[in-house]
Design a protein around this motif. Sequence first.
Motif, PDB file in Angstrom:
ATOM      1  N   LEU A   1       0.869  -1.162   0.000  1.00 38.13           N
ATOM      2  CA  LEU A   1       0.000   0.000   0.000  1.00 38.13           C
ATOM      3  C   LEU A   1       0.913   1.220   0.000  1.00 38.13           C
ATOM      4  O   LEU A   1       1.888   1.269   0.753  1.00 38.13           O
ATOM      5  CB  LEU A   1      -0.881   0.000   1.253  1.00 38.13           C
ATOM      6  CG  LEU A   1      -1.778   1.217   1.454  1.00 38.13           C
ATOM      7  CD1 LEU A   1      -2.870   1.264   0.380  1.00 38.13           C
ATOM      8  CD2 LEU A   1      -2.399   1.191   2.847  1.00 38.13           C
TER       9      LEU A   1
ATOM     10  N   SER B   1      -4.612   9.872  -0.231  1.00 38.82           N
ATOM     11  CA  SER B   1      -4.957   8.575  -0.825  1.00 38.82           C
ATOM     12  C   SER B   1      -5.147   7.508   0.252  1.00 38.82           C
ATOM     13  O   SER B   1      -6.011   6.636   0.112  1.00 38.82           O
ATOM     14  CB  SER B   1      -3.908   8.138  -1.853  1.00 38.82           C
ATOM     15  OG  SER B   1      -2.758   7.635  -1.235  1.00 38.82           O
ATOM     16  N   VAL B   2      -4.366   7.564   1.328  1.00 42.25           N
ATOM     17  CA  VAL B   2      -4.530   6.602   2.422  1.00 42.25           C
ATOM     18  C   VAL B   2      -5.879   6.820   3.108  1.00 42.25           C
ATOM     19  O   VAL B   2      -6.581   5.854   3.445  1.00 42.25           O
ATOM     20  CB  VAL B   2      -3.357   6.689   3.421  1.00 42.25           C
ATOM     21  CG1 VAL B   2      -3.635   5.883   4.680  1.00 42.25           C
ATOM     22  CG2 VAL B   2      -2.066   6.210   2.767  1.00 42.25           C
TER      23      VAL B   2
ATOM     24  N   PHE C   1      -8.349   5.369   0.897  1.00 41.30           N
ATOM     25  CA  PHE C   1      -8.249   3.912   0.994  1.00 41.30           C
ATOM     26  C   PHE C   1      -9.088   3.410   2.170  1.00 41.30           C
ATOM     27  O   PHE C   1      -9.863   2.460   2.040  1.00 41.30           O
ATOM     28  CB  PHE C   1      -6.784   3.496   1.161  1.00 41.30           C
ATOM     29  CG  PHE C   1      -6.590   2.100   1.671  1.00 41.30           C
ATOM     30  CD1 PHE C   1      -6.784   1.008   0.841  1.00 41.30           C
ATOM     31  CD2 PHE C   1      -6.216   1.875   2.988  1.00 41.30           C
ATOM     32  CE1 PHE C   1      -6.614  -0.293   1.309  1.00 41.30           C
ATOM     33  CE2 PHE C   1      -6.045   0.587   3.460  1.00 41.30           C
ATOM     34  CZ  PHE C   1      -6.247  -0.498   2.629  1.00 41.30           C
ATOM     35  N   HIS C   2      -8.954   4.067   3.328  1.00 36.35           N
ATOM     36  CA  HIS C   2      -9.711   3.654   4.513  1.00 36.35           C
ATOM     37  C   HIS C   2     -11.211   3.868   4.333  1.00 36.35           C
ATOM     38  O   HIS C   2     -12.009   3.190   4.979  1.00 36.35           O
ATOM     39  CB  HIS C   2      -9.199   4.380   5.757  1.00 36.35           C
ATOM     40  CG  HIS C   2      -7.837   3.918   6.185  1.00 36.35           C
ATOM     41  ND1 HIS C   2      -7.575   2.624   6.571  1.00 36.35           N
ATOM     42  CD2 HIS C   2      -6.661   4.572   6.267  1.00 36.35           C
ATOM     43  CE1 HIS C   2      -6.295   2.492   6.875  1.00 36.35           C
ATOM     44  NE2 HIS C   2      -5.715   3.670   6.692  1.00 36.35           N
TER      45      HIS C   2
ATOM     46  N   ASN D   1     -10.405   3.857  -2.975  1.00 34.47           N
ATOM     47  CA  ASN D   1      -9.307   3.574  -3.895  1.00 34.47           C
ATOM     48  C   ASN D   1      -8.285   2.652  -3.252  1.00 34.47           C
ATOM     49  O   ASN D   1      -8.359   2.367  -2.059  1.00 34.47           O
ATOM     50  CB  ASN D   1      -8.640   4.870  -4.368  1.00 34.47           C
ATOM     51  CG  ASN D   1      -7.830   5.558  -3.292  1.00 34.47           C
ATOM     52  OD1 ASN D   1      -7.273   4.930  -2.402  1.00 34.47           O
ATOM     53  ND2 ASN D   1      -7.748   6.875  -3.352  1.00 34.47           N
ATOM     54  N   LEU D   2      -7.330   2.240  -4.061  1.00 36.80           N
ATOM     55  CA  LEU D   2      -6.194   1.452  -3.594  1.00 36.80           C
ATOM     56  C   LEU D   2      -5.001   1.848  -4.443  1.00 36.80           C
ATOM     57  O   LEU D   2      -4.960   1.548  -5.636  1.00 36.80           O
ATOM     58  CB  LEU D   2      -6.474  -0.047  -3.726  1.00 36.80           C
ATOM     59  CG  LEU D   2      -5.311  -0.990  -3.402  1.00 36.80           C
ATOM     60  CD1 LEU D   2      -4.897  -0.869  -1.934  1.00 36.80           C
ATOM     61  CD2 LEU D   2      -5.670  -2.418  -3.742  1.00 36.80           C
TER      62      LEU D   2
ATOM     63  N   ASN E   1      -2.727   1.968  -9.613  1.00 34.90           N
ATOM     64  CA  ASN E   1      -3.794   2.708  -8.945  1.00 34.90           C
ATOM     65  C   ASN E   1      -5.153   2.143  -9.336  1.00 34.90           C
ATOM     66  O   ASN E   1      -5.498   2.114 -10.517  1.00 34.90           O
ATOM     67  CB  ASN E   1      -3.756   4.185  -9.353  1.00 34.90           C
ATOM     68  CG  ASN E   1      -2.419   4.814  -9.085  1.00 34.90           C
ATOM     69  OD1 ASN E   1      -1.866   4.666  -8.015  1.00 34.90           O
ATOM     70  ND2 ASN E   1      -1.900   5.527 -10.072  1.00 34.90           N
TER      71      ASN E   1
ATOM     72  N   THR F   1      -8.823   3.273  -8.707  1.00 32.91           N
ATOM     73  CA  THR F   1      -9.457   4.501  -8.222  1.00 32.91           C
ATOM     74  C   THR F   1     -10.940   4.548  -8.557  1.00 32.91           C
ATOM     75  O   THR F   1     -11.431   3.755  -9.359  1.00 32.91           O
ATOM     76  CB  THR F   1      -8.768   5.736  -8.835  1.00 32.91           C
ATOM     77  OG1 THR F   1      -8.851   5.658 -10.262  1.00 32.91           O
ATOM     78  CG2 THR F   1      -7.309   5.836  -8.410  1.00 32.91           C
TER      79      THR F   1
END
Length: 181
Positions: free
Chosen positions: A13, A57-58, A61-62, A66-67, A84, A86
């Motif tokens: 990640l 982005s993190v 992610f949570h 996205n990742l 990515n 998204t």
Amino acid sequence: MRLFSTERTDVYLLTEDFAEEFQQYLVANKDYLAPFEPLRDKQYFILNNISERIKKSVSEFHEGKNLLIVFTIKEEREIIGSINFTNFVYGVFQACYLGFSIDHAHQGKGLMHEVLNMAIEYVHEKYELHRVMANHLPDNLRSRKTLESLGFIKEGYAKSYLKINGVWQDHVLNSLILPEK
């Protein structure tokens, strides 16, 4: 946080722990990636700005939006590629977009295919997505071949789709339909 490993890579990640390595990756590949990306000003490559983008982005992610992942050669720290996933959409669509890049020195070795294959499987398992969409410039044969080798199907052609390298450019639209869980 390592998500998984392939035969030749470790996949993580993208977190602030990798901010400096990610900056090195972006700077080292700035000219190589420029024809495939939006225009990037000098601010884009500054470490503080990179850290802020990673932090955002993190957070996303949570929230399950996205990742953003990076990968290295196994047991090494230097980032050699970025993937990515998204714009996650759930409900009746269950889809996302895919973008990817690899360091120019590691191109043509099958590493991107190796990592993407497992990354798509990871996203399918973790998020139960049904469709992954990936678009590329018409003359980007490497991306086209990589996507085809993963089972992506060309679904269309979009005129003046994205502003890449300062110019509105056409894109080939592709998708991969994942089996229902």
